[in-house]
Scaffold this active site. Structure first.
Site, short mmCIF file in Angstrom:
data_model
loop_
_atom_site.label_atom_id
_atom_site.label_comp_id
_atom_site.label_asym_id
_atom_site.label_seq_id
_atom_site.Cartn_x
_atom_site.Cartn_y
_atom_site.Cartn_z
N GLU A 236 -9.65 -2.02 5.59
CA GLU A 236 -10.35 -1.61 6.71
C GLU A 236 -11.60 -2.51 7.03
O GLU A 236 -11.92 -3.19 6.13
CB GLU A 236 -10.77 -0.24 6.92
CG GLU A 236 -9.71 0.73 6.52
CD GLU A 236 -8.58 1.00 7.55
OE1 GLU A 236 -8.54 0.10 8.52
OE2 GLU A 236 -8.21 2.09 7.63
N ASN B 263 -7.32 -2.19 14.46
CA ASN B 263 -8.73 -2.31 14.18
C ASN B 263 -8.92 -3.66 13.27
O ASN B 263 -9.70 -4.08 12.73
CB ASN B 263 -9.49 -1.30 13.37
CG ASN B 263 -8.55 -0.66 11.97
OD1 ASN B 263 -7.67 -1.56 11.70
ND2 ASN B 263 -9.24 0.04 11.53
N ASP C 130 0.71 -1.15 -0.04
CA ASP C 130 0.03 0.04 0.03
C ASP C 130 0.79 1.36 -0.08
O ASP C 130 2.17 1.24 0.23
CB ASP C 130 -0.81 -0.05 1.25
CG ASP C 130 -0.52 -0.60 2.37
OD1 ASP C 130 0.85 -0.46 2.52
OD2 ASP C 130 -1.02 -0.88 3.31
N HIS D 235 -7.18 -4.22 10.50
CA HIS D 235 -6.94 -4.26 9.11
C HIS D 235 -5.65 -4.96 8.65
O HIS D 235 -4.69 -5.14 9.25
CB HIS D 235 -6.79 -2.89 8.54
CG HIS D 235 -5.76 -1.99 8.95
ND1 HIS D 235 -5.73 -0.62 9.12
CD2 HIS D 235 -4.12 -2.14 9.01
CE1 HIS D 235 -4.63 -0.19 9.50
NE2 HIS D 235 -3.85 -1.02 9.40
C1 F6R Z 1 1.51 -1.17 6.23
C2 F6R Z 1 0.25 -2.02 6.27
C3 F6R Z 1 -0.38 -1.93 7.45
C4 F6R Z 1 0.30 -1.97 8.75
C5 F6R Z 1 -0.36 -1.85 10.02
C6 F6R Z 1 0.41 -2.06 10.98
O1 F6R Z 1 2.15 -1.55 4.67
O2 F6R Z 1 -0.27 -2.53 5.21
O3 F6R Z 1 -1.48 -2.96 7.30
O4 F6R Z 1 1.13 -3.32 8.74
O5 F6R Z 1 -1.16 -0.83 9.97
O6 F6R Z 1 1.28 -1.09 11.28
P1 F6R Z 1 2.13 -0.73 12.52
O7 F6R Z 1 3.40 -1.97 12.41
O8 F6R Z 1 2.87 0.56 12.27
O9 F6R Z 1 1.45 -0.94 13.74
#
Ligand code: F6R
Length: 240
Positions: free
Chosen positions: A145, A138, A69, A140
């Site tokens: 989401e 959450n 992403d 995701h």
């Molecule tokens: C990032 C992504 C997100 C993160 C998730 C956890 O490329 O796809 O799904 O893996 O938001 O982020 P952290 O590790 O910062 O808590």
């Protein structure tokens, strides 16, 4: 299939476990296609990957990767962009990284067209062998989401308020939208590895592993995959 689970003592050990899998896989198949995640949880994985690859003479000049992403409207020189993250954590340390480290272009004039371009390039690569994933507070995965259809493909999405609030590098002004691979893309990878560390991830990890498959916990879609493993430290596993 149930999601596999490996629980280790510390966040550092969890990152090392993931890096070991990556190095072994690249050594076996130097032209492997990897699906990469960013986020704070993943930073120690890239550092350990580079260290182990150097120590073990692992060929790092032939793999291809596709990030999950990128934020829409954030330039690649902004420290909050995933382009900036990926350059500093990975590609700046690789020879000839330009054309094989792929991310959606968040600055494309038309993000929908860019999502379609990215999807086509991913398809042309022959598919992802190992997909790395973090998990949002959450639940995701990527920026899929809660409520996302499990057949979703690469597209432009609106970010949840909670997701925007956890993007500390934007100092309260995180972007509203992102381009993300869909859950359908993630489930097509041959192997999925989800890394979660810290107490803040205990609730979404419990929702993923203990509360059944639900669109309201996107990570629970991994239970539909035949080779998905969650690698957790004790804190992230504390509500299991
Ligand atoms: C990032 C992504 C997100 C993160 C998730 C956890 O490329 O796809 O799904 O893996 O938001 O982020 P952290 O590790 O910062 O808590």
């Amino acid at each position: 299939m149930a999601i596999g689970k490996i629980v280790v003592e510390s966040a550092a050990q969890a990152a090392k476990t993931v890096a070991e899998i990556l190095v072994a896989s690249i050594q076996r198949e130097p032209e492997i296609v990897l699906g990469l995640a960013t986020g704070e949880t993943m930073r120690p994985v890239y550092r350990m990957l580079l260290k182990l690859a150097f120590e073990r003479d692992c060929p790092m000049n032939r793999f291809t990767s596709f990030n999950l992403d990128e934020f829409v409207g954030v330039p690649p020189n902004h420290p909050g962009s995933f382009a900036y993250y990926t350059k500093s954590e990975l590609s700046a340390n690789l020879a000839d990284a330009g054309s094989r480290i792929n991310l959606p272009n968040g600055m494309a004039a038309n993000p929908e067209v860019e999502a379609a371009r990215y999807e086509a390039k991913l398809a042309a690569s022959g598919g992802i062998a190992i997909q790395l994933l973090g998990i949002g507070r959450n639940g995701h995965i990527g920026f899929n989401e809660p409520g996302t259809n499990f057949e979703s493909r690469t597209r432009v999405v609106e970010l949840a308020t909670e997701t925007r609030q956890s993007q500390h590098l934007f100092r309260g002004d995180a972007p509203m939208r992102a381009i993300t691979m869909g859950i359908g893309n993630i489930l097509e990878a041959r192997k999925c590895i989800l890394l979660a560390t810290g107490l803040v991830k205990a609730e979404p990890v419990a929702a993923m592993l203990n509360h059944g498959v639900s669109r309201y916990c996107p990570a629970s879609a991994l239970a539909l995959h035949c080779d998905a493993t969650a690698i957790l430290d004790h804190e992230a596993a504390s509500l299991l």
